[in-house]
Design an enzyme around this catalytic site. Structure first.
Site, PDB file in Angstrom:
ATOM      1  N   THR A 159       6.915   0.401  22.001  1.00 39.38           N
ATOM      2  CA  THR A 159       5.997  -0.666  21.606  1.00 39.38           C
ATOM      3  C   THR A 159       6.682  -1.575  20.591  1.00 39.38           C
ATOM      4  O   THR A 159       7.432  -1.113  19.729  1.00 39.38           O
ATOM      5  CB  THR A 159       4.698  -0.095  21.029  1.00 39.38           C
ATOM      6  OG1 THR A 159       4.989   0.726  19.893  1.00 39.38           O
ATOM      7  CG2 THR A 159       3.982   0.761  22.078  1.00 39.38           C
ATOM      8  N   GLN A 198       0.831  -1.191   0.000  1.00 39.42           N
ATOM      9  CA  GLN A 198       0.000   0.000   0.000  1.00 39.42           C
ATOM     10  C   GLN A 198       0.868   1.243   0.000  1.00 39.42           C
ATOM     11  O   GLN A 198       2.050   1.203   0.361  1.00 39.42           O
ATOM     12  CB  GLN A 198      -0.938   0.022   1.216  1.00 39.42           C
ATOM     13  CG  GLN A 198      -0.254   0.230   2.548  1.00 39.42           C
ATOM     14  CD  GLN A 198      -1.246   0.268   3.697  1.00 39.42           C
ATOM     15  OE1 GLN A 198      -2.236  -0.451   3.721  1.00 39.42           O
ATOM     16  NE2 GLN A 198      -0.975   1.121   4.670  1.00 39.42           N
ATOM     17  N   ASP A 214      -2.469   3.298  18.992  1.00 41.36           N
ATOM     18  CA  ASP A 214      -3.308   4.322  19.613  1.00 41.36           C
ATOM     19  C   ASP A 214      -4.176   3.708  20.716  1.00 41.36           C
ATOM     20  O   ASP A 214      -4.387   4.309  21.767  1.00 41.36           O
ATOM     21  CB  ASP A 214      -4.196   4.979  18.553  1.00 41.36           C
ATOM     22  CG  ASP A 214      -3.390   5.503  17.374  1.00 41.36           C
ATOM     23  OD1 ASP A 214      -2.347   6.139  17.610  1.00 41.36           O
ATOM     24  OD2 ASP A 214      -3.807   5.270  16.224  1.00 41.36           O
TER      25      ASP A 214
END
Length: 296
Positions: A209, A103, A242
């Site tokens: 993360t 993408q 998020d």
């Protein structure tokens, strides 16, 4: 005093499904076109609201493109008092053509480029101020006035193209916590030309993360690995980070230490990607049951 001010984008993501991504000068047909209410602040907000977190959302959108988005937030019960509406403008909108394997993304910032984020900010009224995606110069104004112990530096993908060595160093020198994924964190170290150990000596709390692996916490130069939580059925991983932040801040708000708050963030992210994030409906007690089962 309120718990959290969260700055970031309220994107409309336009997913464009194509048979194959065309080469320059070529064209292709579109199989499916889908809009989604998203963005760093949008994804965070839907999950944080469901968890019951005490927070204010700070963002800006154009009225020409975002009427339905704002209406949806308000119908969900989310306070949009600090979301500015730019008249006769559109954006932010992210166009994402994909062939299912690869993408590309085209980000139209719209009114975010000229957003005076510091103008209506409630200085001194929050325990935490999450500086997310958005106008760097305005964020520098905020952190130059707000107390350092309240500032969280969380630039997400914008660390790659909105920050340079000077602005990144300024934010690091004025924050008490950093939240980034592993690649973003590595790029920050490159911008600053320092090691992780040196950065940890400057910033008391660092959360990195690691996707499915979970997260790494570096707190007062002590590193702790917090394992990830497997999802039962992954629908969409966009916005997992998020959602993680929504869980982490809710944990801190409830009085958990940073490591346990990160565990709560991992659990929240694992559940959020099992459905569309703006349909997240779990409560903090649901997350807490999973935490207690993990900790035994």
């Amino acid at each position: 005093m309120k718990f959290l001010a969260f700055f970031g984008h309220l994107n409309i993501d336009v997913s464009i499904s194509v048979q194959s991504l065309p080469a320059p000068g070529q064209a292709t047909g579109v199989k499916q076109l889908k809009e989604k209410f998203a963005g760093t602040a949008g994804n965070f907000t839907y999950v944080a609201h469901s968890l019951g977190l005490d927070f204010d959302l700070y963002s800006i959108v154009g009225n020409l493109s975002h009427k339905r988005y704002i209406q949806n937030l308000e119908e969900t019960g989310i306070n949009t008092e600090h979301v500015e509406i730019a008249e006769n403008e559109s954006g932010p909108v992210c166009y994402i053509p994909s062939d299912g394997k690869e993408q590309v993304a085209y980000m139209f910032q719209g009114p975010v480029n000229n957003w005076k984020a510091s103008k209506n900010f409630e200085f001194g009224n929050y325990n935490y101020v999450n500086i997310g995606t958005g106008p760097v110069n305005e964020y520098i104004k905020i952190v130059s006035i707000e107390k350092r112990e309240r500032i969280v530096f969380d630039p997400a993908q914008e660390i790659w193209y909105n920050y340079n060595s000077e602005t990144a160093e300024y934010m690091v020198n004025h924050c008490n916590m950093i939240i980034m994924n592993r690649k973003e964190y590595a790029h920050l170290l490159e911008l600053l030309n320092i090691s992780s150990n040196v950065l940890a000596s400057k910033v008391s709390n660092i959360v990195i993360t690691e996707g499915k692996k979970g997260a790494t916490v570096i707190q007062h130069e002590v590193e702790t690995n917090v394992p990830g939580i497997l999802s039962n059925n992954v629908i969409d991983t966009v916005g997992a980070g998020d959602s993680f932040r929504a869980g982490l801040y809710t944990g801190l708000w409830k009085g958990y230490n940073l490591v346990d708050a990160v565990r709560i963030g991992n659990i929240t992210a694992s559940k959020a990607i099992e459905n569309n994030i703006n349909e997240f409906n779990l409560k903090f007690d649901d997350i807490l049951k999973i935490l207690n089962s993990i900790k035994g």
